[in-house]
Design a protein around this motif. Structure first.
Motif, PDB file in Angstrom:
ATOM      1  N   ASP A  72      -7.362   1.930   4.126  1.00  0.00           N
ATOM      2  CA  ASP A  72      -7.284   1.430   2.749  1.00  0.00           C
ATOM      3  C   ASP A  72      -7.146   2.537   1.709  1.00  0.00           C
ATOM      4  N   ASN A  73      -7.403   3.786   2.097  1.00  0.00           N
ATOM      5  CA  ASN A  73      -7.304   4.910   1.160  1.00  0.00           C
ATOM      6  C   ASN A  73      -5.891   5.440   1.021  1.00  0.00           C
ATOM      7  N   GLY A  74      -4.943   4.865   1.735  1.00  0.00           N
ATOM      8  CA  GLY A  74      -3.559   5.301   1.652  1.00  0.00           C
ATOM      9  C   GLY A  74      -3.203   6.391   2.631  1.00  0.00           C
ATOM     10  N   SER A  75      -3.952   6.494   3.708  1.00  0.00           N
ATOM     11  CA  SER A  75      -3.658   7.498   4.727  1.00  0.00           C
ATOM     12  C   SER A  75      -3.142   6.824   5.988  1.00  0.00           C
ATOM     13  N   MET A  76      -2.260   7.517   6.677  1.00  0.00           N
ATOM     14  CA  MET A  76      -1.805   7.111   7.995  1.00  0.00           C
ATOM     15  C   MET A  76      -2.351   8.159   8.951  1.00  0.00           C
ATOM     16  N   THR A  77      -2.938   7.706  10.055  1.00  0.00           N
ATOM     17  CA  THR A  77      -3.485   8.631  11.042  1.00  0.00           C
ATOM     18  C   THR A  77      -2.696   8.516  12.329  1.00  0.00           C
ATOM     19  N   VAL A  78      -2.273   9.651  12.843  1.00  0.00           N
ATOM     20  CA  VAL A  78      -1.606   9.732  14.140  1.00  0.00           C
ATOM     21  C   VAL A  78      -2.683  10.101  15.146  1.00  0.00           C
ATOM     22  N   ARG A  79      -2.876   9.248  16.138  1.00  0.00           N
ATOM     23  CA  ARG A  79      -3.875   9.503  17.167  1.00  0.00           C
ATOM     24  C   ARG A  79      -3.223  10.345  18.257  1.00  0.00           C
ATOM     25  N   CYS A  80      -3.593  11.622  18.293  1.00  0.00           N
ATOM     26  CA  CYS A  80      -3.004  12.572  19.241  1.00  0.00           C
ATOM     27  C   CYS A  80      -4.117  13.118  20.139  1.00  0.00           C
ATOM     28  N   ILE A  81      -3.901  14.236  20.789  1.00  0.00           N
ATOM     29  CA  ILE A  81      -4.909  14.860  21.638  1.00  0.00           C
ATOM     30  C   ILE A  81      -5.085  16.304  21.177  1.00  0.00           C
ATOM     31  N   CYS A  82      -6.326  16.699  20.893  1.00  0.00           N
ATOM     32  CA  CYS A  82      -6.601  18.075  20.461  1.00  0.00           C
ATOM     33  C   CYS A  82      -6.522  19.017  21.667  1.00  0.00           C
ATOM     34  N   GLU A  83      -6.507  20.305  21.401  1.00  0.00           N
ATOM     35  CA  GLU A  83      -6.368  21.288  22.473  1.00  0.00           C
ATOM     36  C   GLU A  83      -7.529  21.247  23.464  1.00  0.00           C
ATOM     37  N   GLN A  84      -8.748  21.042  22.968  1.00  0.00           N
ATOM     38  CA  GLN A  84      -9.910  21.015  23.857  1.00  0.00           C
ATOM     39  C   GLN A  84      -9.853  19.813  24.805  1.00  0.00           C
ATOM     40  N   CYS A  85      -9.498  18.645  24.272  1.00  0.00           N
ATOM     41  CA  CYS A  85      -9.402  17.457  25.124  1.00  0.00           C
ATOM     42  C   CYS A  85      -8.232  17.582  26.095  1.00  0.00           C
ATOM     43  N   GLU A  86      -7.143  18.160  25.646  1.00  0.00           N
ATOM     44  CA  GLU A  86      -6.005  18.361  26.540  1.00  0.00           C
ATOM     45  C   GLU A  86      -6.390  19.265  27.702  1.00  0.00           C
ATOM     46  N   MET A 122       0.839  -1.178   0.000  1.00  0.00           N
ATOM     47  CA  MET A 122       0.000   0.000   0.000  1.00  0.00           C
ATOM     48  C   MET A 122       0.888   1.246   0.000  1.00  0.00           C
ATOM     49  N   LYS A 123       0.632   2.151  -0.885  1.00  0.00           N
ATOM     50  CA  LYS A 123       1.381   3.400  -0.954  1.00  0.00           C
ATOM     51  C   LYS A 123       0.630   4.470  -0.166  1.00  0.00           C
ATOM     52  N   LEU A 124       1.316   5.076   0.780  1.00  0.00           N
ATOM     53  CA  LEU A 124       0.692   6.107   1.601  1.00  0.00           C
ATOM     54  C   LEU A 124       0.555   7.412   0.814  1.00  0.00           C
ATOM     55  N   LYS A 125      -0.574   8.086   1.004  1.00  0.00           N
ATOM     56  CA  LYS A 125      -0.838   9.345   0.314  1.00  0.00           C
ATOM     57  C   LYS A 125      -0.702  10.554   1.227  1.00  0.00           C
ATOM     58  N   ASN A 126      -1.141  10.424   2.471  1.00  0.00           N
ATOM     59  CA  ASN A 126      -0.993  11.548   3.388  1.00  0.00           C
ATOM     60  C   ASN A 126      -0.972  11.087   4.835  1.00  0.00           C
ATOM     61  N   LEU A 127      -0.583  12.001   5.690  1.00  0.00           N
ATOM     62  CA  LEU A 127      -0.479  11.771   7.124  1.00  0.00           C
ATOM     63  C   LEU A 127      -1.512  12.670   7.788  1.00  0.00           C
TER      64      LEU A 127
END
Length: 79
Positions: free
Chosen positions: A48-62, A1-6
């Motif tokens: 499957d769409n070629g994306s990698m997702t980094v699970r982080c914490i948004c400012e509101q949740c932080e 699988m070729k990654l398209k975006n992060l």
């Protein structure tokens, strides 16, 4: 699988924090993969769409976590 975006997405509320096209994110992705290998927690997801997702914490949740430190004990505190 070729990654398209992060993509960066909050692991608590699923808000998309941002994204980087793969061409400009290659080194960042390598470093994230190395960091995940040494860490027991998984924060990278691939789709499957070629994306990698980094699970982080948004400012509101932080901010919520800072005001309610007992939330750290919960795996998922937003229903």
């Amino acid at each position: 699988m070729k990654l398209k975006n992060l993509r960066y997405s909050c692991r608590h509320c699923n808000t998309e924090v941002g994204s980087i096209p793969f061409a400009s994110a290659e080194e960042v992705i390598r470093e994230l993969q190395k960091a995940e290998e040494g860490n027991g927690e998984h924060f990278l997801e691939y789709d499957d769409n070629g994306s990698m997702t980094v699970r982080c914490i948004c400012e509101q949740c932080e901010q919520s976590l800072r005001m309610n430190p007992d939330y750290y004990a919960l795996r998922k505190w937003i229903q």
